[in-house]
Design a protein around this motif. Structure first.
Motif, PDB file in Angstrom:
ATOM      1  N   GLN A  81      10.026  -7.397  28.280  1.00 46.64           N
ATOM      2  CA  GLN A  81       9.067  -6.584  29.019  1.00 46.64           C
ATOM      3  C   GLN A  81       9.348  -5.125  28.669  1.00 46.64           C
ATOM      4  O   GLN A  81      10.480  -4.676  28.755  1.00 46.64           O
ATOM      5  CB  GLN A  81       9.230  -6.846  30.516  1.00 46.64           C
ATOM      6  CG  GLN A  81       8.933  -8.281  30.894  1.00 46.64           C
ATOM      7  CD  GLN A  81       9.720  -8.763  32.097  1.00 46.64           C
ATOM      8  OE1 GLN A  81      10.312  -7.972  32.825  1.00 46.64           O
ATOM      9  NE2 GLN A  81       9.745 -10.074  32.308  1.00 46.64           N
ATOM     10  N   CYS A  82       8.323  -4.426  28.245  1.00 50.30           N
ATOM     11  CA  CYS A  82       8.499  -3.155  27.561  1.00 50.30           C
ATOM     12  C   CYS A  82       7.838  -2.028  28.357  1.00 50.30           C
ATOM     13  O   CYS A  82       6.709  -2.189  28.827  1.00 50.30           O
ATOM     14  CB  CYS A  82       7.855  -3.297  26.184  1.00 50.30           C
ATOM     15  SG  CYS A  82       8.436  -2.191  24.934  1.00 50.30           S
ATOM     16  N   PHE A  83       8.546  -0.887  28.498  1.00 51.69           N
ATOM     17  CA  PHE A  83       8.047   0.201  29.334  1.00 51.69           C
ATOM     18  C   PHE A  83       8.430   1.553  28.742  1.00 51.69           C
ATOM     19  O   PHE A  83       9.516   1.694  28.170  1.00 51.69           O
ATOM     20  CB  PHE A  83       8.665   0.144  30.745  1.00 51.69           C
ATOM     21  CG  PHE A  83       8.605  -1.196  31.399  1.00 51.69           C
ATOM     22  CD1 PHE A  83       7.486  -1.583  32.113  1.00 51.69           C
ATOM     23  CD2 PHE A  83       9.670  -2.086  31.296  1.00 51.69           C
ATOM     24  CE1 PHE A  83       7.426  -2.833  32.731  1.00 51.69           C
ATOM     25  CE2 PHE A  83       9.623  -3.327  31.905  1.00 51.69           C
ATOM     26  CZ  PHE A  83       8.499  -3.697  32.624  1.00 51.69           C
ATOM     27  N   LYS A  84       7.551   2.547  28.928  1.00 48.24           N
ATOM     28  CA  LYS A  84       8.012   3.921  28.762  1.00 48.24           C
ATOM     29  C   LYS A  84       9.075   4.155  29.836  1.00 48.24           C
ATOM     30  O   LYS A  84       8.933   3.697  30.980  1.00 48.24           O
ATOM     31  CB  LYS A  84       6.855   4.900  28.939  1.00 48.24           C
ATOM     32  CG  LYS A  84       5.789   4.853  27.846  1.00 48.24           C
ATOM     33  CD  LYS A  84       6.265   5.530  26.579  1.00 48.24           C
ATOM     34  CE  LYS A  84       5.173   5.571  25.511  1.00 48.24           C
ATOM     35  NZ  LYS A  84       4.051   6.449  25.861  1.00 48.24           N
TER      36      LYS A  84
ATOM     37  N   CYS B  97       3.248  -1.140  23.963  1.00 47.79           N
ATOM     38  CA  CYS B  97       3.803  -0.200  24.935  1.00 47.79           C
ATOM     39  C   CYS B  97       3.526   1.245  24.533  1.00 47.79           C
ATOM     40  O   CYS B  97       3.226   2.089  25.381  1.00 47.79           O
ATOM     41  CB  CYS B  97       5.302  -0.437  25.098  1.00 47.79           C
ATOM     42  SG  CYS B  97       6.060   0.530  26.413  1.00 47.79           S
ATOM     43  N   LYS B  98       3.602   1.534  23.254  1.00 48.67           N
ATOM     44  CA  LYS B  98       3.301   2.891  22.787  1.00 48.67           C
ATOM     45  C   LYS B  98       1.860   3.265  23.119  1.00 48.67           C
ATOM     46  O   LYS B  98       1.562   4.414  23.447  1.00 48.67           O
ATOM     47  CB  LYS B  98       3.539   2.994  21.285  1.00 48.67           C
ATOM     48  CG  LYS B  98       5.003   3.085  20.888  1.00 48.67           C
ATOM     49  CD  LYS B  98       5.164   3.189  19.385  1.00 48.67           C
ATOM     50  CE  LYS B  98       6.620   3.343  18.990  1.00 48.67           C
ATOM     51  NZ  LYS B  98       6.788   3.403  17.506  1.00 48.67           N
ATOM     52  N   GLU B  99       0.954   2.288  23.039  1.00 51.90           N
ATOM     53  CA  GLU B  99      -0.458   2.545  23.287  1.00 51.90           C
ATOM     54  C   GLU B  99      -0.789   2.569  24.782  1.00 51.90           C
ATOM     55  O   GLU B  99      -1.593   3.391  25.238  1.00 51.90           O
ATOM     56  CB  GLU B  99      -1.313   1.471  22.605  1.00 51.90           C
ATOM     57  CG  GLU B  99      -1.253   1.476  21.092  1.00 51.90           C
ATOM     58  CD  GLU B  99      -2.070   0.349  20.477  1.00 51.90           C
ATOM     59  OE1 GLU B  99      -2.767  -0.372  21.231  1.00 51.90           O
ATOM     60  OE2 GLU B  99      -2.009   0.183  19.250  1.00 51.90           O
ATOM     61  N   LYS B 100      -0.181   1.661  25.560  1.00 55.48           N
ATOM     62  CA  LYS B 100      -0.599   1.439  26.943  1.00 55.48           C
ATOM     63  C   LYS B 100       0.410   1.872  28.000  1.00 55.48           C
ATOM     64  O   LYS B 100       0.064   1.955  29.179  1.00 55.48           O
ATOM     65  CB  LYS B 100      -0.904  -0.058  27.149  1.00 55.48           C
ATOM     66  CG  LYS B 100      -1.918  -0.640  26.162  1.00 55.48           C
ATOM     67  CD  LYS B 100      -3.305  -0.057  26.361  1.00 55.48           C
ATOM     68  CE  LYS B 100      -4.334  -0.771  25.492  1.00 55.48           C
ATOM     69  NZ  LYS B 100      -5.694  -0.211  25.683  1.00 55.48           N
TER      70      LYS B 100
END
Length: 237
Positions: A165-168, A125-128
């Motif tokens: 499920q991971c999000f900014k 998530c940090k990358e994409k």
């Protein structure tokens, strides 16, 4: 910061129990507590929000005290379905965290989640900008044509998505704002990832595992109990 939004707003009707499945006790402890502990004990997790079925909020507060779950900073009530529970969780955080913080949407009845799955979800998530644990099916796949199957499906072309499920935070906030504006929430169920597909968004894969299942049936409860007993046996051997 990295903040899980743990969804505990459902009634778990498919399990046929007398209480929501996330509050069923396994070896004397509610399933939801095991799930929260997976994030409580993770070194990269800074704070936790629980979206809870309204009838059990006071009980949840008691559990937080009893099990010293001090990373749980916020509790908000669940919505009428998955999408609205996520929205409630996101809205509750809007004046509390920054746009670049990461939120991890996770099922309260998914206590099998491991440290490495959480870590890789955060990394991707940090990358994409988003991530979902994903893996190809280990079973054969076929079409569902009523009472029969008439077409083989190449399992290498299908990915099984899971949680967290991971999000900014800015990404998931804008996603739901757009979905509400376009009137999509009554059309698209049951997950944030389903909504992303419908809206033409890409989902990036992070590490997954066959053992990271969501408790849905009575057999899943038995599996989780066996899993806990196995871990305890290994620790003591």
């Amino acid at each position: 910061m990295n903040i899980p939004i743990i969804l505990a707003g459902g009634v778990g009707s498919r399990l046929g129990a007398d209480k929501p499945k996330q509050f069923i006790e396994v070896l004397g402890k509610p399933v939801l507590v095991y799930t929260i502990e997976a994030f409580q004990n993770h070194p990269e997790i800074d704070a936790i929000e629980v979206v809870c079925i309204e009838s059990h909020i006071d009980y949840l507060k008691e559990l937080i005290k009893e099990y010293n779950l001090d990373k749980v900073k916020w509790i908000t009530k669940g919505g009428k379905d998955f999408q609205h529970s996520v929205i409630n969780g996101v809205n509750n955080l809007k004046d509390k965290i920054d746009d670049e913080d990461i939120v991890l949407v996770h099922y309260g009845a998914s206590p099998f989640v491991s440290e490495d799955i959480i870590s890789d979800a955060i990394r991707v998530c940090k990358e994409k900008g988003n991530s979902s644990p994903a893996m190809s099916s280990v079973l054969l796949l076929g079409s569902n044509d009523g009472e029969k199957s008439t077409q083989w499906i190449d399992r290498d072309k299908v990915m099984v998505l899971n949680s967290p499920q991971c999000f900014k935070f800015s990404y998931v906030s804008q996603l739901y704002e757009e979905a509400i504006e376009k009137g999509l929430l009554e059309k698209i169920e049951p997950h944030t990832t389903t909504l992303m597909y419908y809206m033409g968004r890409e989902i990036y894969f992070s590490k997954s595992s066959q053992t990271n299942i969501k408790i849905t049936t009575k057999e899943d409860i038995d599996l989780f109990e066996g899993y806990l007993l196995m871990k305890e046996s290994r620790k003591n051997s």
